[in-house]
Design an enzyme around this catalytic site. Structure first.
Site, PDB file in Angstrom:
ATOM      1  N   GLU A  51       3.895 -21.292  -3.277  1.00 40.54           N
ATOM      2  CA  GLU A  51       4.205 -20.593  -2.017  1.00 40.54           C
ATOM      3  C   GLU A  51       4.857 -21.554  -1.002  1.00 40.54           C
ATOM      4  OE1 GLU A  51       2.502 -17.281  -1.047  1.00 40.54           O
ATOM      5  OE2 GLU A  51       3.724 -17.319   0.773  1.00 40.54           O
TER       6      GLU A  51
ATOM      7  N   LEU B 133      -2.287  -8.440   3.595  1.00 38.47           N
ATOM      8  CA  LEU B 133      -3.410  -8.395   2.640  1.00 38.47           C
ATOM      9  C   LEU B 133      -3.165  -9.335   1.448  1.00 38.47           C
ATOM     10  CD1 LEU B 133      -4.139  -4.537   2.709  1.00 38.47           C
ATOM     11  CD2 LEU B 133      -5.282  -6.353   3.983  1.00 38.47           C
TER      12      LEU B 133
ATOM     13  N   SER C 290      -0.525  -9.883  -0.661  1.00 36.28           N
ATOM     14  CA  SER C 290       0.033  -9.406  -1.924  1.00 36.28           C
ATOM     15  C   SER C 290       0.730 -10.549  -2.660  1.00 36.28           C
ATOM     16  CB  SER C 290       0.998  -8.246  -1.689  1.00 36.28           C
ATOM     17  OG  SER C 290       2.037  -8.645  -0.835  1.00 36.28           O
TER      18      SER C 290
ATOM     19  N   ASP D 258      -5.522 -17.800   1.219  1.00 36.93           N
ATOM     20  CA  ASP D 258      -5.234 -16.589   0.441  1.00 36.93           C
ATOM     21  C   ASP D 258      -5.352 -16.847  -1.063  1.00 36.93           C
ATOM     22  OD1 ASP D 258      -4.773 -15.630   2.921  1.00 36.93           O
ATOM     23  OD2 ASP D 258      -2.594 -15.575   2.742  1.00 36.93           O
TER      24      ASP D 258
ATOM     25  N   HIS E 240      -6.075 -18.518  11.061  1.00 36.89           N
ATOM     26  CA  HIS E 240      -5.259 -19.699  11.406  1.00 36.89           C
ATOM     27  C   HIS E 240      -6.120 -20.950  11.538  1.00 36.89           C
ATOM     28  CE1 HIS E 240      -1.217 -17.857  12.003  1.00 36.89           C
ATOM     29  NE2 HIS E 240      -1.965 -16.772  12.080  1.00 36.89           N
ATOM     30  N   THR E 241      -7.204 -20.967  10.817  1.00 34.35           N
ATOM     31  CA  THR E 241      -8.063 -22.159  10.771  1.00 34.35           C
ATOM     32  C   THR E 241      -7.803 -22.952   9.498  1.00 34.35           C
ATOM     33  OG1 THR E 241      -9.732 -20.666   9.883  1.00 34.35           O
ATOM     34  CG2 THR E 241      -9.959 -21.280  12.198  1.00 34.35           C
TER      35      THR E 241
HETATM   36  C1  GAF Z   1      -1.632 -16.163   6.191  1.00 33.98           C
HETATM   37  C2  GAF Z   1      -1.614 -17.503   5.478  1.00 33.98           C
HETATM   38  F1  GAF Z   1      -1.088 -17.362   4.228  1.00 33.98           F
HETATM   39  C3  GAF Z   1      -3.007 -18.124   5.384  1.00 33.98           C
HETATM   40  O1  GAF Z   1      -2.913 -19.420   4.840  1.00 33.98           O
HETATM   41  C4  GAF Z   1      -3.689 -18.153   6.757  1.00 33.98           C
HETATM   42  O2  GAF Z   1      -3.175 -19.192   7.558  1.00 33.98           O
HETATM   43  C5  GAF Z   1      -3.575 -16.796   7.454  1.00 33.98           C
HETATM   44  O3  GAF Z   1      -2.248 -16.313   7.483  1.00 33.98           O
HETATM   45  C6  GAF Z   1      -4.096 -16.835   8.868  1.00 33.98           C
HETATM   46  O4  GAF Z   1      -5.458 -17.081   8.879  1.00 33.98           O
HETATM   47  O5  GAF Z   1      -2.343 -15.228   5.432  1.00 33.98           O
END
Ligand code: GAF
Length: 384
Positions: free
Chosen positions: A163, A128, A130, A175, A39-40
């Site tokens: 997304e 993970l 997907s 991600d 969550h950074t």
């Molecule tokens: C999910 C989000 F898609 C990422 O952007 C990220 O914020 C993550 O949660 C938390 O670190 O995977």
């Protein structure tokens, strides 16, 4: 019949059988675990994911009629869409495919129709990534099929736009950056403000260690609303503190003094201390001191549990059991409210520790978890 496979040759045969001709090529993009930095990303901070060997594979070939004909072997389902169907808000697995076509077109690229057959062995709903793997695999295939000159990070950003805007999930860039930029044998140190990316060697076996990934198989019931709520709290905190993003907070104590609400204080403390832990993790990995990651993983978990409040009892039990069974350190990975933990364990111990956690789940009355050993793998690429 539902098929889950990681094999490009098998997929080519499926493509031939279903479409009746040869695919132009086969492309892949992986799932990821995040080593540290949770969550950074949407706070302009730091993350350090690595790509898994689990991946989405796509066999594809152009079509002349301007439609996209997409088959998911996992869902045993085929969807056909035309340009007029590319409307944000579409639901189902096909939204991740259509969203990428939409994002590419929005960015001014000409995208011709195609036949796409895809399969994935990235566990779904397990944290993970997907969906990022699917977006990035589609993007890589369509970029090649349409001769687009788009470099790695730009691809990740287009996939994220699919997304955020088309699917409607307010995620950060981690991600898609992981699925696109990661390389085998490395973790990706990524600065979500400057886009600086460094491949940091992550060879656990040379240190006599391995990474256990354990999927708690906890239903992700609140994930969308709670994720959005955490993001909103962080943005509100940045506004109250008069900074562009929480990344810019340099004096944590002074910032906490300025914030009236204890919940917001905890959210801020997580983000600021987590950013610091990523920087520390990069330092220890650059020196090849992989075992020194362990206290950082533990501290990250405690911060997610107590300050960001995104863990659930199954996840906490998995982390505690991993540690009690011989893991050097462990933490939840991904967005939270279920999903997976990672544990840094002595080489050869992942299996035993995975079983210990399964036993503790049975004792607690939870359903059986699943586990595997993670190998840092390659990002999105053309396979043939
Ligand atoms: C999910 C989000 F898609 C990422 O952007 C990220 O914020 C993550 O949660 C938390 O670190 O995977």
């Amino acid at each position: 019949m539902r098929r889950v496979s990681n094999d490009a040759n098998a997929l080519v045969e499926d493509f031939r059988a279903r479409i009746g001709r040869e695919p132009t090529g086969v492309w892949a993009a992986p799932g990821r675990v995040n080593l540290i930095g949770e969550h950074t990303d949407y706070n302009d901070g730091y993350v350090m994911p690595f790509a898994l060997a689990h991946r989405v594979l796509i066999a594809a070939a152009p079509r002349q009629d301007g439609t996209w004909n997409v088959t998911s072997l996992n869902n045993d389902s085929t969807k056909i869409f035309q340009p007029a169907d590319l409307q944000p808000g579409m639901s189902g697995w096909q939204a991740y495919v259509a969203g990428v076509v939409w994002a590419l077109q929005e960015a001014g690229h000409q995208i011709d129709g195609s036949d796409l057959v895809l399969t994935s062995d990235v566990p779904e709903g397990a944290g993970l990534s997907s969906s990022a793997a699917l977006e990035c695999a589609v993007l890589t295939a369509l970029a090649d099929l349409n001769d687009l000159d788009i470099v790695g990070l730009e691809r990740a950003k287009l996939a994220r736009r699919a997304e955020n805007v088309f699917v409607g999930a307010p995620t950060g860039l981690m991600d898609q950056a992981a699925a696109t930029l990661c390389t085998a044998g490395h973790a990706l140190f990524f600065d979500c403000r400057t886009d600086d990316a460094e491949q940091v060697r992550f060879d656990t076996s040379s240190a006599g260690l391995e990474i256990l990934v354990l999927d708690t198989k906890t239903p992700h019931a609140l994930v969308d609303s709670e994720y959005a709520a955490r993001r909103a709290s962080c943005e509100e905190a940045a506004r109250l503190l008069g900074v562009p993003a929480l990344r810019d907070v340099t004096d944590l104590d002074a910032a906490l003094d300025k914030l009236p609400d204890p919940v917001i204080q905890r959210r801020v403390r997580h983000v600021i201390t987590e950013n610091a832990r990523v920087l520390e993790a990069v330092k220890v990995l650059r020196m090849g001191r992989i075992a020194d990651l362990a206290p950082l993983l533990d501290a990250s978990h405690e911060s997610m549990r107590d300050d960001f409040e995104i863990t659930v009892p199954q996840v906490d039990l998995a982390v505690e059991t991993a540690r009690a069974s011989g893991a050097l350190g462990a933490r939840m990975t991904g967005g939270g409210f279920g999903g997976c933990i990672i544990a840094l364990v002595p080489a050869g111990e992942a299996e035993r520790i995975g079983h210990q956690i399964a036993q503790s789940f049975a004792t607690a009355g939870y359903g059986p978890p699943a586990h595997f050993t993670a190998v840092p793998s390659a990002g999105a690429q053309r396979l043939r």
